[in-house]
Design a protein around this motif. Sequence first.
Motif, PDB file in Angstrom:
ATOM      1  N   THR A  52       0.816  -1.212   0.000  1.00  0.00           N
ATOM      2  CA  THR A  52       0.000   0.000   0.000  1.00  0.00           C
ATOM      3  C   THR A  52       0.848   1.260   0.000  1.00  0.00           C
ATOM      4  O   THR A  52       0.600   2.196  -0.774  1.00  0.00           O
ATOM      5  N   PHE A  53       1.853   1.283   0.863  1.00  0.00           N
ATOM      6  CA  PHE A  53       2.646   2.496   1.022  1.00  0.00           C
ATOM      7  C   PHE A  53       3.977   2.434   0.280  1.00  0.00           C
ATOM      8  O   PHE A  53       4.796   3.344   0.374  1.00  0.00           O
ATOM      9  N   ARG A  54       4.183   1.326  -0.460  1.00  0.00           N
ATOM     10  CA  ARG A  54       5.341   1.196  -1.349  1.00  0.00           C
ATOM     11  C   ARG A  54       6.676   1.333  -0.629  1.00  0.00           C
ATOM     12  O   ARG A  54       7.642   1.882  -1.164  1.00  0.00           O
ATOM     13  N   ARG A  55       6.751   0.845   0.599  1.00  0.00           N
ATOM     14  CA  ARG A  55       8.013   0.836   1.311  1.00  0.00           C
ATOM     15  C   ARG A  55       8.728  -0.475   1.021  1.00  0.00           C
ATOM     16  O   ARG A  55       8.102  -1.518   0.837  1.00  0.00           O
ATOM     17  N   SER A  56      10.046  -0.452   0.969  1.00  0.00           N
ATOM     18  CA  SER A  56      10.795  -1.679   0.735  1.00  0.00           C
ATOM     19  C   SER A  56      10.783  -2.523   2.003  1.00  0.00           C
ATOM     20  O   SER A  56      10.647  -1.994   3.117  1.00  0.00           O
ATOM     21  N   PRO A  57      10.911  -3.845   1.862  1.00  0.00           N
ATOM     22  CA  PRO A  57      10.943  -4.692   3.061  1.00  0.00           C
ATOM     23  C   PRO A  57      12.020  -4.272   4.053  1.00  0.00           C
ATOM     24  O   PRO A  57      11.794  -4.280   5.274  1.00  0.00           O
ATOM     25  N   LEU A  58      13.191  -3.907   3.559  1.00  0.00           N
ATOM     26  CA  LEU A  58      14.271  -3.506   4.460  1.00  0.00           C
ATOM     27  C   LEU A  58      13.935  -2.218   5.201  1.00  0.00           C
ATOM     28  O   LEU A  58      14.272  -2.061   6.374  1.00  0.00           O
ATOM     29  N   GLU A  59      13.260  -1.314   4.519  1.00  0.00           N
ATOM     30  CA  GLU A  59      12.869  -0.065   5.176  1.00  0.00           C
ATOM     31  C   GLU A  59      11.858  -0.344   6.284  1.00  0.00           C
ATOM     32  O   GLU A  59      11.898   0.282   7.354  1.00  0.00           O
ATOM     33  N   VAL A  60      10.954  -1.288   6.047  1.00  0.00           N
ATOM     34  CA  VAL A  60       9.964  -1.637   7.060  1.00  0.00           C
ATOM     35  C   VAL A  60      10.646  -2.232   8.289  1.00  0.00           C
ATOM     36  O   VAL A  60      10.293  -1.941   9.429  1.00  0.00           O
ATOM     37  N   ILE A  61      11.657  -3.062   8.071  1.00  0.00           N
ATOM     38  CA  ILE A  61      12.326  -3.747   9.180  1.00  0.00           C
ATOM     39  C   ILE A  61      13.312  -2.842   9.909  1.00  0.00           C
ATOM     40  O   ILE A  61      13.334  -2.791  11.146  1.00  0.00           O
ATOM     41  N   PHE A  62      14.130  -2.118   9.145  1.00  0.00           N
ATOM     42  CA  PHE A  62      15.245  -1.375   9.745  1.00  0.00           C
ATOM     43  C   PHE A  62      15.083   0.145   9.727  1.00  0.00           C
ATOM     44  O   PHE A  62      15.883   0.851  10.335  1.00  0.00           O
ATOM     45  N   GLY A  63      14.086   0.648   9.007  1.00  0.00           N
ATOM     46  CA  GLY A  63      14.006   2.086   8.803  1.00  0.00           C
ATOM     47  C   GLY A  63      14.854   2.483   7.596  1.00  0.00           C
ATOM     48  O   GLY A  63      15.720   1.713   7.143  1.00  0.00           O
ATOM     49  N   ALA A  64      14.642   3.675   7.086  1.00  0.00           N
ATOM     50  CA  ALA A  64      15.338   4.116   5.870  1.00  0.00           C
ATOM     51  C   ALA A  64      16.858   4.073   6.032  1.00  0.00           C
ATOM     52  O   ALA A  64      17.590   3.746   5.094  1.00  0.00           O
ATOM     53  N   ALA A  65      17.354   4.388   7.216  1.00  0.00           N
ATOM     54  CA  ALA A  65      18.802   4.414   7.435  1.00  0.00           C
ATOM     55  C   ALA A  65      19.410   3.022   7.420  1.00  0.00           C
ATOM     56  O   ALA A  65      20.631   2.878   7.268  1.00  0.00           O
ATOM     57  N   GLY A  66      18.574   1.986   7.572  1.00  0.00           N
ATOM     58  CA  GLY A  66      19.104   0.626   7.635  1.00  0.00           C
ATOM     59  C   GLY A  66      19.131  -0.106   6.314  1.00  0.00           C
ATOM     60  O   GLY A  66      19.508  -1.284   6.263  1.00  0.00           O
ATOM     61  N   VAL A  67      18.732   0.564   5.251  1.00  0.00           N
ATOM     62  CA  VAL A  67      18.743  -0.057   3.926  1.00  0.00           C
ATOM     63  C   VAL A  67      20.157  -0.013   3.364  1.00  0.00           C
ATOM     64  O   VAL A  67      20.799   1.031   3.343  1.00  0.00           O
ATOM     65  N   SER A  68      20.652  -1.163   2.917  1.00  0.00           N
ATOM     66  CA  SER A  68      22.000  -1.223   2.346  1.00  0.00           C
ATOM     67  C   SER A  68      22.042  -2.277   1.242  1.00  0.00           C
ATOM     68  O   SER A  68      21.186  -3.175   1.188  1.00  0.00           O
ATOM     69  N   LYS A  69      23.030  -2.160   0.377  1.00  0.00           N
ATOM     70  CA  LYS A  69      23.212  -3.134  -0.706  1.00  0.00           C
ATOM     71  C   LYS A  69      23.458  -4.520  -0.147  1.00  0.00           C
ATOM     72  O   LYS A  69      22.970  -5.525  -0.673  1.00  0.00           O
ATOM     73  N   GLU A  70      24.238  -4.608   0.906  1.00  0.00           N
ATOM     74  CA  GLU A  70      24.555  -5.912   1.493  1.00  0.00           C
ATOM     75  C   GLU A  70      23.297  -6.600   1.997  1.00  0.00           C
ATOM     76  O   GLU A  70      23.090  -7.803   1.764  1.00  0.00           O
ATOM     77  N   ARG A  71      22.454  -5.871   2.674  1.00  0.00           N
ATOM     78  CA  ARG A  71      21.200  -6.450   3.161  1.00  0.00           C
ATOM     79  C   ARG A  71      20.271  -6.794   2.006  1.00  0.00           C
ATOM     80  O   ARG A  71      19.576  -7.823   2.039  1.00  0.00           O
ATOM     81  N   GLU A  72      20.216  -5.948   1.010  1.00  0.00           N
ATOM     82  CA  GLU A  72      19.391  -6.241  -0.159  1.00  0.00           C
ATOM     83  C   GLU A  72      19.834  -7.544  -0.817  1.00  0.00           C
ATOM     84  O   GLU A  72      18.995  -8.392  -1.176  1.00  0.00           O
ATOM     85  N   GLN A  73      21.125  -7.718  -0.976  1.00  0.00           N
ATOM     86  CA  GLN A  73      21.643  -8.925  -1.610  1.00  0.00           C
ATOM     87  C   GLN A  73      21.376 -10.165  -0.771  1.00  0.00           C
ATOM     88  O   GLN A  73      21.029 -11.226  -1.298  1.00  0.00           O
ATOM     89  N   ALA A  74      21.514 -10.034   0.550  1.00  0.00           N
ATOM     90  CA  ALA A  74      21.257 -11.167   1.438  1.00  0.00           C
ATOM     91  C   ALA A  74      19.791 -11.579   1.382  1.00  0.00           C
ATOM     92  O   ALA A  74      19.458 -12.773   1.314  1.00  0.00           O
ATOM     93  N   LEU A  75      18.903 -10.605   1.419  1.00  0.00           N
ATOM     94  CA  LEU A  75      17.474 -10.897   1.367  1.00  0.00           C
ATOM     95  C   LEU A  75      17.091 -11.496   0.019  1.00  0.00           C
ATOM     96  O   LEU A  75      16.308 -12.458  -0.043  1.00  0.00           O
ATOM     97  N   PHE A  76      17.648 -10.962  -1.045  1.00  0.00           N
ATOM     98  CA  PHE A  76      17.349 -11.480  -2.381  1.00  0.00           C
ATOM     99  C   PHE A  76      17.790 -12.934  -2.522  1.00  0.00           C
ATOM    100  O   PHE A  76      17.064 -13.769  -3.076  1.00  0.00           O
ATOM    101  N   ALA A  77      18.971 -13.244  -2.016  1.00  0.00           N
ATOM    102  CA  ALA A  77      19.500 -14.603  -2.157  1.00  0.00           C
ATOM    103  C   ALA A  77      18.616 -15.629  -1.456  1.00  0.00           C
ATOM    104  O   ALA A  77      18.297 -16.692  -2.005  1.00  0.00           O
ATOM    105  N   ILE A  78      18.193 -15.312  -0.237  1.00  0.00           N
ATOM    106  CA  ILE A  78      17.340 -16.248   0.499  1.00  0.00           C
ATOM    107  C   ILE A  78      15.957 -16.322  -0.131  1.00  0.00           C
ATOM    108  O   ILE A  78      15.399 -17.416  -0.301  1.00  0.00           O
ATOM    109  N   SER A  79      15.395 -15.184  -0.491  1.00  0.00           N
ATOM    110  CA  SER A  79      14.063 -15.176  -1.094  1.00  0.00           C
ATOM    111  C   SER A  79      14.040 -15.984  -2.383  1.00  0.00           C
ATOM    112  O   SER A  79      13.093 -16.743  -2.640  1.00  0.00           O
ATOM    113  N   ARG A  80      15.073 -15.845  -3.183  1.00  0.00           N
ATOM    114  CA  ARG A  80      15.131 -16.590  -4.447  1.00  0.00           C
ATOM    115  C   ARG A  80      15.197 -18.095  -4.193  1.00  0.00           C
ATOM    116  O   ARG A  80      14.603 -18.882  -4.928  1.00  0.00           O
TER     117      ARG A  80
END
Length: 207
Positions: A52-80
């Motif tokens: 609804t609010f178009r927030r990324s999963p990482l932003e929901v969990i960690f807040g905007a300051a907690g979004v990083s490439k490393e976390r994005e890659q880790a989440l993508f790998a497990i999700s895939r």
Amino acid sequence: LWLLITKVHGILFDVDGTLLDSSPAYTEMMFRACRELGWPLPAEDLMQQIMTFRRSPLEVIFGAAGVSKEREQALFAISRRIWSDVFETLARPFPDTLETLQVLWEQGFRLGIVTDANHEVARRITGHPDCPPMDVIVTREESGVRKPSPIPIEMALRGMGLHAESVVYIGDNPSDMQAGKAAGGRTIGVTTGPSGQIASARLGPVQ
């Protein structure tokens, strides 16, 4: 009856939250990934925040300051890795989805799908033996953009060979309503997805 009176010839549908009850699958994937990575577990309104609010999963969990490439890659790998198994188990058409599509098709309406998801998600509907044929399917793989951009709906209109005023777009969140209106068509907001009453409360169930 409203569709017949207003001379609608085509009906386009969103998938996630509209035709497909997929929120349990997405939620389970996020919980599994967070447990495996040792991250905080998401809040109960995770899917509403994402869809609804178009927030990324990482932003929901960690807040905007907690979004990083490393976390994005880790989440993508497990999700895939776990996606197909979880989706196959938990994502199902809503109880009246296939019957409704069949009735509309038998009444002569042209049918199509416009979704931000990929073809594998769309096939949870279109691949079902009780699903009628779709005149057009536009996923993010074709459009390259996400709603509320009108581009995916405009692509579907061209594929169906219909004008916007003779087509209705049905979706479950505000971006669906915004995209349909921006494309010049009419929209119907349903409350089956994680947006709940938000889509219709903000923009009206029928425009």
